[in-house]
Design a protein around this motif. Sequence first.
Motif, PDB file in Angstrom:
ATOM      1  N   ALA A   1      -7.111 -52.646   4.313  1.00 20.29           N
ATOM      2  CA  ALA A   1      -8.256 -52.093   5.037  1.00 20.29           C
ATOM      3  C   ALA A   1      -9.545 -52.665   4.465  1.00 20.29           C
ATOM      4  O   ALA A   1      -9.631 -53.028   3.283  1.00 20.29           O
ATOM      5  CB  ALA A   1      -8.266 -50.567   4.925  1.00 20.29           C
ATOM      6  N   LEU A   2     -10.562 -52.712   5.307  1.00 18.22           N
ATOM      7  CA  LEU A   2     -11.809 -53.378   4.952  1.00 18.22           C
ATOM      8  C   LEU A   2     -12.844 -52.384   4.451  1.00 18.22           C
ATOM      9  O   LEU A   2     -13.542 -51.741   5.235  1.00 18.22           O
ATOM     10  CB  LEU A   2     -12.348 -54.128   6.176  1.00 18.22           C
ATOM     11  CG  LEU A   2     -11.432 -55.241   6.707  1.00 18.22           C
ATOM     12  CD1 LEU A   2     -11.829 -55.619   8.127  1.00 18.22           C
ATOM     13  CD2 LEU A   2     -11.485 -56.449   5.791  1.00 18.22           C
ATOM     14  N   ASN A   3     -12.945 -52.254   3.128  1.00 16.34           N
ATOM     15  CA  ASN A   3     -14.083 -51.530   2.581  1.00 16.34           C
ATOM     16  C   ASN A   3     -15.247 -52.512   2.466  1.00 16.34           C
ATOM     17  O   ASN A   3     -15.115 -53.706   2.775  1.00 16.34           O
ATOM     18  CB  ASN A   3     -13.740 -50.870   1.242  1.00 16.34           C
ATOM     19  CG  ASN A   3     -13.324 -51.863   0.174  1.00 16.34           C
ATOM     20  OD1 ASN A   3     -13.413 -53.079   0.342  1.00 16.34           O
ATOM     21  ND2 ASN A   3     -12.861 -51.344  -0.952  1.00 16.34           N
ATOM     22  N   VAL A   4     -16.395 -52.030   2.021  1.00 14.86           N
ATOM     23  CA  VAL A   4     -17.575 -52.889   1.984  1.00 14.86           C
ATOM     24  C   VAL A   4     -17.346 -54.099   1.082  1.00 14.86           C
ATOM     25  O   VAL A   4     -17.684 -55.234   1.427  1.00 14.86           O
ATOM     26  CB  VAL A   4     -18.815 -52.092   1.529  1.00 14.86           C
ATOM     27  CG1 VAL A   4     -19.999 -53.034   1.309  1.00 14.86           C
ATOM     28  CG2 VAL A   4     -19.184 -51.037   2.571  1.00 14.86           C
TER      29      VAL A   4
ATOM     30  N   ALA B   1       0.967 -54.892   5.970  1.00 11.37           N
ATOM     31  CA  ALA B   1      -0.186 -55.071   6.840  1.00 11.37           C
ATOM     32  C   ALA B   1      -0.904 -56.381   6.575  1.00 11.37           C
ATOM     33  O   ALA B   1      -1.057 -56.807   5.429  1.00 11.37           O
ATOM     34  CB  ALA B   1      -1.166 -53.913   6.658  1.00 11.37           C
ATOM     35  N   PHE B   2      -1.353 -57.002   7.658  1.00 10.41           N
ATOM     36  CA  PHE B   2      -2.294 -58.110   7.584  1.00 10.41           C
ATOM     37  C   PHE B   2      -3.681 -57.528   7.310  1.00 10.41           C
ATOM     38  O   PHE B   2      -4.342 -57.870   6.351  1.00 10.41           O
ATOM     39  CB  PHE B   2      -2.271 -58.880   8.907  1.00 10.41           C
ATOM     40  CG  PHE B   2      -3.301 -59.962   9.016  1.00 10.41           C
ATOM     41  CD1 PHE B   2      -3.175 -61.141   8.295  1.00 10.41           C
ATOM     42  CD2 PHE B   2      -4.391 -59.816   9.863  1.00 10.41           C
ATOM     43  CE1 PHE B   2      -4.128 -62.139   8.401  1.00 10.41           C
ATOM     44  CE2 PHE B   2      -5.340 -60.815   9.991  1.00 10.41           C
ATOM     45  CZ  PHE B   2      -5.205 -61.977   9.251  1.00 10.41           C
ATOM     46  N   CYS B   3      -4.105 -56.615   8.152  1.00 12.54           N
ATOM     47  CA  CYS B   3      -5.368 -55.893   7.959  1.00 12.54           C
ATOM     48  C   CYS B   3      -5.446 -54.808   9.028  1.00 12.54           C
ATOM     49  O   CYS B   3      -5.303 -55.107  10.218  1.00 12.54           O
ATOM     50  CB  CYS B   3      -6.561 -56.839   8.081  1.00 12.54           C
ATOM     51  SG  CYS B   3      -8.166 -56.008   8.048  1.00 12.54           S
ATOM     52  N   VAL B   4      -5.663 -53.574   8.617  1.00  3.98           N
ATOM     53  CA  VAL B   4      -5.736 -52.464   9.569  1.00  3.98           C
ATOM     54  C   VAL B   4      -7.168 -52.150   9.982  1.00  3.98           C
ATOM     55  O   VAL B   4      -7.444 -51.116  10.575  1.00  3.98           O
ATOM     56  CB  VAL B   4      -5.050 -51.199   9.010  1.00  3.98           C
ATOM     57  CG1 VAL B   4      -3.562 -51.428   8.842  1.00  3.98           C
ATOM     58  CG2 VAL B   4      -5.692 -50.760   7.694  1.00  3.98           C
ATOM     59  N   GLY B   5      -8.094 -53.067   9.686  1.00  2.00           N
ATOM     60  CA  GLY B   5      -9.469 -52.883  10.103  1.00  2.00           C
ATOM     61  C   GLY B   5     -10.269 -52.067   9.109  1.00  2.00           C
ATOM     62  O   GLY B   5      -9.993 -52.056   7.908  1.00  2.00           O
ATOM     63  N   GLN B   6     -11.267 -51.377   9.618  1.00  2.00           N
ATOM     64  CA  GLN B   6     -12.188 -50.607   8.791  1.00  2.00           C
ATOM     65  C   GLN B   6     -11.456 -49.604   7.894  1.00  2.00           C
ATOM     66  O   GLN B   6     -10.530 -48.917   8.345  1.00  2.00           O
ATOM     67  CB  GLN B   6     -13.168 -49.855   9.696  1.00  2.00           C
ATOM     68  CG  GLN B   6     -14.182 -49.006   8.980  1.00  2.00           C
ATOM     69  CD  GLN B   6     -15.217 -49.834   8.268  1.00  2.00           C
ATOM     70  OE1 GLN B   6     -15.711 -50.823   8.786  1.00  2.00           O
ATOM     71  NE2 GLN B   6     -15.555 -49.451   7.045  1.00  2.00           N
ATOM     72  N   ASP B   7     -11.880 -49.541   6.642  1.00  2.00           N
ATOM     73  CA  ASP B   7     -11.374 -48.519   5.717  1.00  2.00           C
ATOM     74  C   ASP B   7     -12.008 -47.188   6.102  1.00  2.00           C
ATOM     75  O   ASP B   7     -13.168 -46.906   5.764  1.00  2.00           O
ATOM     76  CB  ASP B   7     -11.734 -48.900   4.281  1.00  2.00           C
ATOM     77  CG  ASP B   7     -11.134 -47.956   3.256  1.00  2.00           C
ATOM     78  OD1 ASP B   7     -10.906 -46.775   3.590  1.00  2.00           O
ATOM     79  OD2 ASP B   7     -10.907 -48.394   2.110  1.00  2.00           O
ATOM     80  N   LEU B   8     -11.274 -46.364   6.826  1.00  2.09           N
ATOM     81  CA  LEU B   8     -11.839 -45.118   7.357  1.00  2.09           C
ATOM     82  C   LEU B   8     -12.116 -44.088   6.264  1.00  2.09           C
ATOM     83  O   LEU B   8     -12.982 -43.226   6.434  1.00  2.09           O
ATOM     84  CB  LEU B   8     -10.914 -44.539   8.424  1.00  2.09           C
ATOM     85  CG  LEU B   8     -10.768 -45.380   9.697  1.00  2.09           C
ATOM     86  CD1 LEU B   8      -9.839 -44.700  10.683  1.00  2.09           C
ATOM     87  CD2 LEU B   8     -12.134 -45.644  10.341  1.00  2.09           C
ATOM     88  N   LYS B   9     -11.403 -44.163   5.137  1.00  2.00           N
ATOM     89  CA  LYS B   9     -11.685 -43.241   4.038  1.00  2.00           C
ATOM     90  C   LYS B   9     -13.079 -43.493   3.476  1.00  2.00           C
ATOM     91  O   LYS B   9     -13.821 -42.557   3.192  1.00  2.00           O
ATOM     92  CB  LYS B   9     -10.620 -43.390   2.943  1.00  2.00           C
ATOM     93  CG  LYS B   9      -9.250 -42.890   3.351  1.00  2.00           C
ATOM     94  CD  LYS B   9      -8.248 -43.031   2.209  1.00  2.00           C
ATOM     95  CE  LYS B   9      -6.884 -42.515   2.623  1.00  2.00           C
ATOM     96  NZ  LYS B   9      -5.876 -42.671   1.535  1.00  2.00           N
TER      97      LYS B   9
ATOM     98  N   HIS C   1     -15.393 -45.127   5.211  1.00  2.00           N
ATOM     99  CA  HIS C   1     -16.277 -45.030   6.364  1.00  2.00           C
ATOM    100  C   HIS C   1     -16.775 -43.602   6.586  1.00  2.00           C
ATOM    101  O   HIS C   1     -17.954 -43.387   6.869  1.00  2.00           O
ATOM    102  CB  HIS C   1     -15.514 -45.515   7.604  1.00  2.00           C
ATOM    103  CG  HIS C   1     -16.315 -45.576   8.862  1.00  2.00           C
ATOM    104  ND1 HIS C   1     -17.318 -46.500   9.081  1.00  2.00           N
ATOM    105  CD2 HIS C   1     -16.249 -44.826  10.008  1.00  2.00           C
ATOM    106  CE1 HIS C   1     -17.833 -46.317  10.279  1.00  2.00           C
ATOM    107  NE2 HIS C   1     -17.202 -45.300  10.860  1.00  2.00           N
ATOM    108  N   ILE C   2     -15.890 -42.622   6.408  1.00  2.00           N
ATOM    109  CA  ILE C   2     -16.302 -41.236   6.663  1.00  2.00           C
ATOM    110  C   ILE C   2     -17.372 -40.791   5.667  1.00  2.00           C
ATOM    111  O   ILE C   2     -18.304 -40.055   6.009  1.00  2.00           O
ATOM    112  CB  ILE C   2     -15.080 -40.283   6.645  1.00  2.00           C
ATOM    113  CG1 ILE C   2     -15.457 -38.937   7.256  1.00  2.00           C
ATOM    114  CG2 ILE C   2     -14.504 -40.121   5.248  1.00  2.00           C
ATOM    115  CD1 ILE C   2     -14.249 -38.058   7.523  1.00  2.00           C
TER     116      ILE C   2
END
Length: 267
Positions: free
Chosen positions: A26-29, A60-68, A70-71
Motif C-alpha cells: 500500500a502507498l503511504n506518503v 500484492a503488487f500494490c493495493v493503492g492508497q494506504d487507507l490506515k 489516509h484516515i
Amino acid sequence: MADTVLYEVSDGLATITLNRPEAMNALNVAAKVALRDAVRSAADDDAVRAVLLTAAGDRAFCVGQDLKEHIGLLAEDRETGSGRTMSTVREHYNPIVKAITGAAKPVVAAVNGVAAGAGFGFALAADYRIVADTAAFNTSFAGVALTADSGISWTLPRVVGPGRATDLLLFPRSLSAQEAYELGIANRLVPAAELRAEAENVARALAEGPTVAYAALKESVAYGLSHSLEEALEKEDELQTRAGSSEDHAIAVRAFVNKEKPRYLGR
C-alpha cells in the motif's frame, strides 16, 4: 531512497521494487515520494535503457492508497482545514504516471499479486504487463467513494474499451489474472513461480534493444490515440526520421546484411 521502494540499476536495466509486503505494498506518503523519485530517476538516466516495476512479496503488487494512514490524514485536514490529503494526486500519482508513460524507454510491470486502485493505474501506465496467474485487478475507487486517479480514466478505456471501463469503475470487482489476460490488461500470463525470471528476461531483452526506436514507438502509439490519421502519418514521418538517424539503425542494417545478431548501443 527510502526502503519502502528499492531501486537498482544493472546493465542498463533499472529495477524498481515496491517494498511494503506486510502492507500489501500500500502507498503511504513515504512510498509515494520514493516511487515518484525512483521512476523519475530511471526516466532521466541515459544509462537506463529499460525499467522493471515490480513488488516484494507474493500477495500484492500494490493495493493503492494506504487507507490506515489516509484516515488519519483526513482527520488532520478536518482539524486544520488544509485539504492537503487529496493533493497527493497532484504531488505523487500524476508525476509517477507521467514519468512512466513519458520515459523514452520501455517500462515493464511484473504484477505478482493484487493490483488495486493506484496500483492498477501504475500497471496500466507501463508499456508491457507480465502477470502471475495468481494476480488480480480491481479499480477499487468507487468502493471508497472516490473517483479515478493514477491515469486509469485514460488508460483503462484504451485497453478494454469505454463501456467495459465504465462498468469496472462503477462496479469494482476483482478481475482474475485469466480475465485480465482475455481483456488485454495482461500482455503475458505466467505461473507465479516463473514471474520474476520471465519479467527480468523480457526487461533485459528490451534493455539490450534499440532504445531510440522503442522511445519512438511509445510516442507514436500515444500520439495516434488522440490524433487524426493524417496527423499520425506526419508524426510517423518525424519519428522514423529520428529512428533512421540513430546509431542503432545503422548497426541493425549492417548486422542484417552480414547475417549477424545486432549489438545495440541504445543511441
